[in-house]
Each structure stands twice: as structure tokens, then as C-alpha cells.
Design a protein around this motif. Sequence first.
Motif, PDB file in Angstrom:
ATOM      1  N   ARG A  48      -2.920  -4.912  -0.284  1.00 33.67           N
ATOM      2  CA  ARG A  48      -1.920  -5.408  -1.235  1.00 33.67           C
ATOM      3  C   ARG A  48      -1.017  -4.319  -1.805  1.00 33.67           C
ATOM      4  O   ARG A  48       0.037  -4.609  -2.351  1.00 33.67           O
ATOM      5  N   TRP A  49      -1.436  -3.071  -1.705  1.00 28.61           N
ATOM      6  CA  TRP A  49      -0.618  -2.007  -2.285  1.00 28.61           C
ATOM      7  C   TRP A  49       0.757  -1.960  -1.616  1.00 28.61           C
ATOM      8  O   TRP A  49       0.871  -2.235  -0.427  1.00 28.61           O
ATOM      9  N   ASN A  50       1.766  -1.583  -2.390  1.00 31.54           N
ATOM     10  CA  ASN A  50       3.156  -1.537  -1.894  1.00 31.54           C
ATOM     11  C   ASN A  50       3.504  -2.883  -1.243  1.00 31.54           C
ATOM     12  O   ASN A  50       3.974  -2.964  -0.107  1.00 31.54           O
ATOM     13  N   GLY A  51       3.247  -3.911  -2.038  1.00 34.59           N
ATOM     14  CA  GLY A  51       3.240  -5.296  -1.567  1.00 34.59           C
ATOM     15  C   GLY A  51       4.469  -5.762  -0.825  1.00 34.59           C
ATOM     16  O   GLY A  51       4.338  -6.487   0.157  1.00 34.59           O
ATOM     17  N   GLY A  87      -1.295  -1.989   6.433  1.00 33.87           N
ATOM     18  CA  GLY A  87      -1.296  -1.441   5.082  1.00 33.87           C
ATOM     19  C   GLY A  87      -0.148  -0.463   4.919  1.00 33.87           C
ATOM     20  O   GLY A  87       0.486  -0.050   5.905  1.00 33.87           O
ATOM     21  N   VAL A  88       0.122  -0.111   3.672  1.00 34.51           N
ATOM     22  CA  VAL A  88       1.257   0.781   3.392  1.00 34.51           C
ATOM     23  C   VAL A  88       0.816   1.868   2.420  1.00 34.51           C
ATOM     24  O   VAL A  88       0.466   1.580   1.272  1.00 34.51           O
ATOM     25  N   LEU A  89       0.836   3.087   2.898  1.00 32.12           N
ATOM     26  CA  LEU A  89       0.550   4.244   2.051  1.00 32.12           C
ATOM     27  C   LEU A  89       1.840   5.003   1.812  1.00 32.12           C
ATOM     28  O   LEU A  89       2.559   5.329   2.770  1.00 32.12           O
ATOM     29  N   ILE A  90       2.142   5.245   0.557  1.00 25.97           N
ATOM     30  CA  ILE A  90       3.329   6.044   0.241  1.00 25.97           C
ATOM     31  C   ILE A  90       2.858   7.255  -0.552  1.00 25.97           C
ATOM     32  O   ILE A  90       2.148   7.126  -1.561  1.00 25.97           O
ATOM     33  N   ARG A  91       3.237   8.422  -0.063  1.00 27.56           N
ATOM     34  CA  ARG A  91       2.733   9.674  -0.637  1.00 27.56           C
ATOM     35  C   ARG A  91       3.130   9.791  -2.111  1.00 27.56           C
ATOM     36  O   ARG A  91       4.289   9.635  -2.466  1.00 27.56           O
ATOM     37  N   PRO A 112      -7.607  -5.017  -1.327  1.00 29.45           N
ATOM     38  CA  PRO A 112      -6.816  -4.294  -2.335  1.00 29.45           C
ATOM     39  C   PRO A 112      -5.850  -3.252  -1.736  1.00 29.45           C
ATOM     40  O   PRO A 112      -4.647  -3.319  -1.973  1.00 29.45           O
ATOM     41  N   GLY A 113      -6.400  -2.295  -0.999  1.00 28.33           N
ATOM     42  CA  GLY A 113      -5.525  -1.243  -0.474  1.00 28.33           C
ATOM     43  C   GLY A 113      -6.036  -0.727   0.857  1.00 28.33           C
ATOM     44  O   GLY A 113      -7.001  -1.252   1.421  1.00 28.33           O
ATOM     45  N   CYS A 114      -5.375   0.327   1.340  1.00 26.83           N
ATOM     46  CA  CYS A 114      -5.729   0.867   2.656  1.00 26.83           C
ATOM     47  C   CYS A 114      -7.164   1.379   2.700  1.00 26.83           C
ATOM     48  O   CYS A 114      -7.807   1.349   3.753  1.00 26.83           O
ATOM     49  N   PHE A 115      -7.654   1.857   1.565  1.00 26.01           N
ATOM     50  CA  PHE A 115      -9.028   2.353   1.533  1.00 26.01           C
ATOM     51  C   PHE A 115     -10.016   1.264   1.947  1.00 26.01           C
ATOM     52  O   PHE A 115     -11.058   1.547   2.540  1.00 26.01           O
ATOM     53  N   GLU A 116      -9.700   0.019   1.636  1.00 27.68           N
ATOM     54  CA  GLU A 116     -10.606  -1.098   1.915  1.00 27.68           C
ATOM     55  C   GLU A 116     -10.379  -1.738   3.288  1.00 27.68           C
ATOM     56  O   GLU A 116     -11.140  -2.637   3.677  1.00 27.68           O
ATOM     57  N   LEU A 117      -9.347  -1.300   4.016  1.00 27.03           N
ATOM     58  CA  LEU A 117      -9.027  -1.995   5.278  1.00 27.03           C
ATOM     59  C   LEU A 117     -10.189  -1.991   6.268  1.00 27.03           C
ATOM     60  O   LEU A 117     -10.513  -3.018   6.870  1.00 27.03           O
ATOM     61  N   TYR A 130      -6.366  11.653   1.692  1.00 27.84           N
ATOM     62  CA  TYR A 130      -7.751  11.163   1.732  1.00 27.84           C
ATOM     63  C   TYR A 130      -7.787   9.709   2.209  1.00 27.84           C
ATOM     64  O   TYR A 130      -8.581   9.341   3.069  1.00 27.84           O
ATOM     65  N   ILE A 131      -6.932   8.891   1.603  1.00 29.89           N
ATOM     66  CA  ILE A 131      -6.966   7.462   1.934  1.00 29.89           C
ATOM     67  C   ILE A 131      -6.487   7.243   3.374  1.00 29.89           C
ATOM     68  O   ILE A 131      -7.081   6.462   4.123  1.00 29.89           O
ATOM     69  N   ALA A 132      -5.432   7.958   3.769  1.00 30.96           N
ATOM     70  CA  ALA A 132      -4.917   7.789   5.138  1.00 30.96           C
ATOM     71  C   ALA A 132      -5.995   8.159   6.157  1.00 30.96           C
ATOM     72  O   ALA A 132      -6.223   7.428   7.126  1.00 30.96           O
TER      73      ALA A 132
HETATM   74  N1  RBF Z   1      -3.574   1.957  -1.428  1.00 26.01           N
HETATM   75  C1  RBF Z   1      -2.615   1.715  -0.510  1.00 26.01           C
HETATM   76  O1  RBF Z   1      -2.775   0.824   0.321  1.00 26.01           O
HETATM   77  N2  RBF Z   1      -1.452   2.459  -0.511  1.00 26.01           N
HETATM   78  C2  RBF Z   1      -1.224   3.480  -1.390  1.00 26.01           C
HETATM   79  O2  RBF Z   1      -0.158   4.105  -1.337  1.00 26.01           O
HETATM   80  C3  RBF Z   1      -2.257   3.788  -2.322  1.00 26.01           C
HETATM   81  N3  RBF Z   1      -2.101   4.818  -3.203  1.00 26.01           N
HETATM   82  C4  RBF Z   1      -3.116   5.115  -4.042  1.00 26.01           C
HETATM   83  C5  RBF Z   1      -3.016   6.227  -4.895  1.00 26.01           C
HETATM   84  C6  RBF Z   1      -4.066   6.547  -5.739  1.00 26.01           C
HETATM   85  C7  RBF Z   1      -3.930   7.731  -6.638  1.00 26.01           C
HETATM   86  C8  RBF Z   1      -5.235   5.734  -5.767  1.00 26.01           C
HETATM   87  C9  RBF Z   1      -6.401   6.056  -6.677  1.00 26.01           C
HETATM   88  C10 RBF Z   1      -5.331   4.633  -4.944  1.00 26.01           C
HETATM   89  C11 RBF Z   1      -4.290   4.305  -4.086  1.00 26.01           C
HETATM   90  N4  RBF Z   1      -4.391   3.199  -3.233  1.00 26.01           N
HETATM   91  C12 RBF Z   1      -3.421   2.963  -2.322  1.00 26.01           C
HETATM   92  C13 RBF Z   1      -5.474   2.209  -3.395  1.00 26.01           C
HETATM   93  C14 RBF Z   1      -6.701   2.451  -2.507  1.00 26.01           C
HETATM   94  O3  RBF Z   1      -6.394   2.156  -1.157  1.00 26.01           O
HETATM   95  C15 RBF Z   1      -7.850   1.524  -2.988  1.00 26.01           C
HETATM   96  O4  RBF Z   1      -7.437   0.182  -2.891  1.00 26.01           O
HETATM   97  C16 RBF Z   1      -8.266   1.794  -4.439  1.00 26.01           C
HETATM   98  O5  RBF Z   1      -8.507   3.158  -4.625  1.00 26.01           O
HETATM   99  C17 RBF Z   1      -9.512   0.970  -4.816  1.00 26.01           C
HETATM  100  O6  RBF Z   1     -10.630   1.328  -4.017  1.00 26.01           O
END
Ligand code: RBF
Length: 157
Positions: A22-25, A80-84, A55-60, A92-94
Amino acid sequence: MPKVVEGSLIATGKKFAIVAGRWNGAFAERLIEGALDSLRLHGARDEDVTVYRCPGCFELGQAAAKVAQAGGHDAIICLGVLIRGATPHFDYIAGKATADIGSVGLERGLPVSYGVLTCDTQAQALERSGSKVGNKGEEAALAAIEMVNLYAQIEAQ
Ligand code: RBF
């Protein structure tokens, strides 16, 4: 000539799971739309596609593992979408998302494709979710279709 085994791009009759963060929806939605367009274009029916949101890429990877364990899908498309940001979390998440998504495919013997944007800016995310540089959701769906058919070919040998 060697024998070449490859998968077609026919999605008819196959079942797909899309797992999307869901991040960067706004960008994530565009990736999902791209994946759905691609699946439909290649013959998948909507009733054979399920979209799971996490929730986010960490959970994919976790969500994909659970979907694989539950069964009922021929392939999983991870989006998913990670933006620096200003923290090291991006890397770490990527890294974690990439490794986990790869592991699910290897451990479950199921095609799992990777449509995770790792961008420095929102402009890059926009470009890769349906404008200048295509739509990575669409590409991930295509990869999943091809892999499903490749696996079927390998198993039929
Ligand atoms: N999740 C994403 O999918 N994209 C992001 O750009 C992203 N940025 C994050 C930055 C920080 C500092 C943190 C703590 C989490 C971020 N997350 C992002 C969320 C992460 O993937 C995960 O959903 C949460 O940390 C909950 O476990």
C-alpha cells in the motif's frame, strides 16, 4: 538445432495472485492496473485473479509465502513501490523484499514475479508505473504468464 523450451504468453484458464503493497499508493495502484490490463489482454478472466494488499514492500515476501501456502494460484505477481527517503531504510527494505520474493518462488516451486519499483524520486516512480518507461506491473504480469507456461512445458517433457 537444439530443442528450445519456452512459455507462451497465453493466460487463459490460469489463476493469478497479485500481492501489492500500500505504500506510495497512487503508484502502487497504477502497477496493479498495469498487471490487470496485461492479464486480461492475454486471456485471463477477472474471476481467476485475486489481488491481495499488504502494508509495504517489507511484507511482500511474507504475504506471497502465505498465498503460496494456501494454494489455488498458478503464479504470484508481487508489486510495490519504494521511494528513497532520508534514511537507510530504503536499502534494507529493498534488499529484504527482493530476497524474500525470490525465496518464495524457489521454495514453493511456483512462479513468483517481481514488480517492485526502487526509485530515487516520485518522478521516477511515475515514469515506471505507466508513463515514459512503461509499467512495471504490466511487465511483471507478463513474466508470470510466461513462467506459468514454461513450468507447464517443463513438466510435460
Ligand atoms: N514501504 C514501501 O512499500 N515503500 C516505501 O518507500 C517504504 N518506506 C519506508 C520508510 C521507512 C522509514 C519505514 C520504517 C518503512 C517504510 N515502508 C515502505 C514500509 C515497510 O515496507 C513496512 O510496511 C513497515 O515497516 C511495516 O513493517
